[in-house]
Scaffold this motif. Sequence first.
Motif, PDB file in Angstrom:
ATOM      1  N   LYS A  57       7.157  38.169  -0.057  1.00 42.90           N
ATOM      2  CA  LYS A  57       6.303  37.339  -0.927  1.00 42.90           C
ATOM      3  C   LYS A  57       5.550  36.249  -0.148  1.00 42.90           C
ATOM      4  O   LYS A  57       5.163  35.234  -0.694  1.00 42.90           O
ATOM      5  CB  LYS A  57       7.161  36.681  -2.015  1.00 42.90           C
ATOM      6  CG  LYS A  57       8.211  35.707  -1.498  1.00 42.90           C
ATOM      7  CD  LYS A  57       8.819  34.934  -2.656  1.00 42.90           C
ATOM      8  CE  LYS A  57       9.683  33.790  -2.141  1.00 42.90           C
ATOM      9  NZ  LYS A  57      10.172  32.926  -3.235  1.00 42.90           N
ATOM     10  N   ASN A  58       5.349  36.502   1.164  1.00 42.94           N
ATOM     11  CA  ASN A  58       4.831  35.402   1.971  1.00 42.94           C
ATOM     12  C   ASN A  58       3.341  35.107   1.790  1.00 42.94           C
ATOM     13  O   ASN A  58       2.948  33.962   1.792  1.00 42.94           O
ATOM     14  CB  ASN A  58       5.156  35.605   3.450  1.00 42.94           C
ATOM     15  CG  ASN A  58       4.577  36.889   4.008  1.00 42.94           C
ATOM     16  OD1 ASN A  58       3.712  37.497   3.408  1.00 42.94           O
ATOM     17  ND2 ASN A  58       5.085  37.296   5.167  1.00 42.94           N
ATOM     18  N   ASN A  59       2.497  36.101   1.659  1.00 43.71           N
ATOM     19  CA  ASN A  59       1.047  35.877   1.723  1.00 43.71           C
ATOM     20  C   ASN A  59       0.533  34.902   0.676  1.00 43.71           C
ATOM     21  O   ASN A  59      -0.077  33.881   0.998  1.00 43.71           O
ATOM     22  CB  ASN A  59       0.291  37.201   1.607  1.00 43.71           C
ATOM     23  CG  ASN A  59       0.203  37.909   2.941  1.00 43.71           C
ATOM     24  OD1 ASN A  59       0.156  37.256   3.982  1.00 43.71           O
ATOM     25  ND2 ASN A  59       0.211  39.222   2.921  1.00 43.71           N
ATOM     26  N   ASP A  60       0.752  35.206  -0.609  1.00 46.87           N
ATOM     27  CA  ASP A  60       0.208  34.360  -1.679  1.00 46.87           C
ATOM     28  C   ASP A  60       0.795  32.957  -1.632  1.00 46.87           C
ATOM     29  O   ASP A  60       0.078  31.962  -1.750  1.00 46.87           O
ATOM     30  CB  ASP A  60       0.496  34.998  -3.042  1.00 46.87           C
ATOM     31  CG  ASP A  60      -0.303  36.277  -3.254  1.00 46.87           C
ATOM     32  OD1 ASP A  60      -1.276  36.478  -2.498  1.00 46.87           O
ATOM     33  OD2 ASP A  60       0.051  37.057  -4.151  1.00 46.87           O
ATOM     34  N   ALA A  61       2.100  32.873  -1.450  1.00 48.20           N
ATOM     35  CA  ALA A  61       2.748  31.556  -1.421  1.00 48.20           C
ATOM     36  C   ALA A  61       2.287  30.733  -0.226  1.00 48.20           C
ATOM     37  O   ALA A  61       2.067  29.517  -0.330  1.00 48.20           O
ATOM     38  CB  ALA A  61       4.265  31.734  -1.378  1.00 48.20           C
ATOM     39  N   TYR A  62       2.142  31.408   0.915  1.00 47.11           N
ATOM     40  CA  TYR A  62       1.716  30.719   2.134  1.00 47.11           C
ATOM     41  C   TYR A  62       0.313  30.138   1.979  1.00 47.11           C
ATOM     42  O   TYR A  62       0.062  28.978   2.309  1.00 47.11           O
ATOM     43  CB  TYR A  62       1.772  31.694   3.307  1.00 47.11           C
ATOM     44  CG  TYR A  62       1.288  31.127   4.623  1.00 47.11           C
ATOM     45  CD1 TYR A  62       2.001  30.145   5.287  1.00 47.11           C
ATOM     46  CD2 TYR A  62       0.107  31.588   5.200  1.00 47.11           C
ATOM     47  CE1 TYR A  62       1.559  29.628   6.498  1.00 47.11           C
ATOM     48  CE2 TYR A  62      -0.346  31.081   6.412  1.00 47.11           C
ATOM     49  CZ  TYR A  62       0.381  30.107   7.057  1.00 47.11           C
ATOM     50  OH  TYR A  62      -0.057  29.598   8.237  1.00 47.11           O
ATOM     51  N   HIS A  63      -0.606  30.938   1.446  1.00 49.11           N
ATOM     52  CA  HIS A  63      -1.982  30.455   1.299  1.00 49.11           C
ATOM     53  C   HIS A  63      -2.079  29.363   0.243  1.00 49.11           C
ATOM     54  O   HIS A  63      -2.889  28.430   0.371  1.00 49.11           O
ATOM     55  CB  HIS A  63      -2.911  31.623   0.973  1.00 49.11           C
ATOM     56  CG  HIS A  63      -3.112  32.551   2.124  1.00 49.11           C
ATOM     57  ND1 HIS A  63      -3.703  32.150   3.300  1.00 49.11           N
ATOM     58  CD2 HIS A  63      -2.781  33.854   2.304  1.00 49.11           C
ATOM     59  CE1 HIS A  63      -3.741  33.155   4.156  1.00 49.11           C
ATOM     60  NE2 HIS A  63      -3.183  34.215   3.577  1.00 49.11           N
ATOM     61  N   ALA A  64      -1.247  29.465  -0.798  1.00 51.30           N
ATOM     62  CA  ALA A  64      -1.223  28.394  -1.802  1.00 51.30           C
ATOM     63  C   ALA A  64      -0.707  27.094  -1.184  1.00 51.30           C
ATOM     64  O   ALA A  64      -1.218  25.999  -1.469  1.00 51.30           O
ATOM     65  CB  ALA A  64      -0.349  28.809  -2.980  1.00 51.30           C
ATOM     66  N   LYS A  67      -3.405  25.569   0.944  1.00 49.03           N
ATOM     67  CA  LYS A  67      -4.427  24.960   0.098  1.00 49.03           C
ATOM     68  C   LYS A  67      -3.963  23.593  -0.403  1.00 49.03           C
ATOM     69  O   LYS A  67      -4.736  22.614  -0.380  1.00 49.03           O
ATOM     70  CB  LYS A  67      -4.714  25.890  -1.093  1.00 49.03           C
ATOM     71  CG  LYS A  67      -5.661  25.333  -2.147  1.00 49.03           C
ATOM     72  CD  LYS A  67      -7.084  25.205  -1.612  1.00 49.03           C
ATOM     73  CE  LYS A  67      -8.108  24.965  -2.714  1.00 49.03           C
ATOM     74  NZ  LYS A  67      -7.846  23.783  -3.544  1.00 49.03           N
TER      75      LYS A  67
END
Length: 502
Positions: A57-64, A67
């Motif tokens: 689950k790294n991509n979305d959480a990381y970019h959030a 941001k």
Amino acid sequence: MDSLSELVNLLNSTDKKLFRQYLQRKNKRGDVKNLALLDLLETDDISSLNKLYKPAKNNDAYHALRKRLQDNLLLFLSQKTFESSHSDTYDALRLVVVGRFLLENDVVKVAFKCLDKAERLAEDLEQFNLLNELLQLKLQYAHLEGAEALEALTARFMQNQSRMQSEAKLNMAYAFLRQELQEIHLEGKIVNLSTLIITTIRKYKISVQDLMTYKSIYQILFIANEYAAIQQNYGLIERYVNRTNQFMQGQAHKKQSYLFYHISILYFLANFHLRRKNFAASTTYLKEMMDLMATDSRYYAVFYLRHQLLAALNLFFTGFANDAIALLQQSLSNTKQRSKPEDMEDLRICLAMFLALCNDRGSLKQLTLLTRTDAWYEKKMGMLWTIRKNLMEILVQAQFGNIELAVSRLNSFRRRYKKYLLKTSEERVLLFLRLVEKHLQKPDVIFEPAYTKAVINLAASAENNDIFTLSFIAWLIARWEKKTAYKVVLALIQDNNDVQGI
């Protein structure tokens, strides 16, 4: 470098501590990872993604997370800038903010005193947008006891509206000229600068009076300087330099609020005289520039490397090569993290040029430190700068015996830039390249009369009467004269120096 890393790099060690405290105060939960991300950014850890989140689950959480951290950093920087700035503009803005708050809370007498003081500051600084907001606020509360007469307020408001319109037209004209400059630079568009400026002034209905300010003089001189650099002929802008001198002499009172424009104008004048080989005049303007820089630490930091570059060039082309090299080395060793990369690259390539002309192998090391891509250099430094850099790499590699590498660089240069050079009518660069190529293929060709004549003709051409262009040609002449290219370029400058004192 991504935008978040660029923002983090703006912080010094004290700022980073304050930002950490700022984040700690805002964090309401114990599992927030913004501080951990900040640590990873500071260490340039390329595996930061997997260290923060599980792969599933790294991509979305990381970019959030990135941001949110960027938004917090922008908010922190805006507050820090507002709180720490001691400029008169920020003082005026603070007074307007306080004045509005006081009026909304019925503290009328003190509010109007704040607004009066802010208006005096904004008027002196010619901050017309701020004046507009301030006067509208006064008009909104003109019915209160202690307010100014409505007629007087309205008259000042209408006068300021007119000044805002004039400034807006100047900004539109400047933006249009910058766009035209890009087309001249990248597409080889043929334009007469004087005609272009006159047409633009008429198009945007700009009065002569509007042009007689530090800001407008700076903008015109910026355009003229860039145009001359593209054309490699600073004689084309002499009329603008003369007008600038007349304007500067007429300014008996030099406001601190114009300091940025004033220093910039002195820089352009120093550069103009350097490129016209009037080294004494250039040095005089550089001294004036440094005197002004010393009055404000902010502008000293902004202009320091640019000043040092011109100072070194003046030293070098007047016979003080060792002093020029030492000055650049010292400037580069003293650079801070916040120094503009473009300014540092300018110093680096200039140092490489000085060392190569003096036949110092240290030039090779300096070239290896120019590590950015050609695309970056084209965007940030311009096509002309990038072309010179690539030509210099070819010559320096050949100079110190790396012939195969020089030939490889030459072929790469031709593939990347031939079409552009033909499009912009710069066949002389391709002619120079052919002469270099002949020498690389057959070193003894430099002693053939036809070859030496072709090189001498290049040096004698009026369009090549620029200190940097002559430096490249000097490299070829030095091959058969058995001298350092530095001695040759000094002789060429002396022979071609037809500049009269301006």
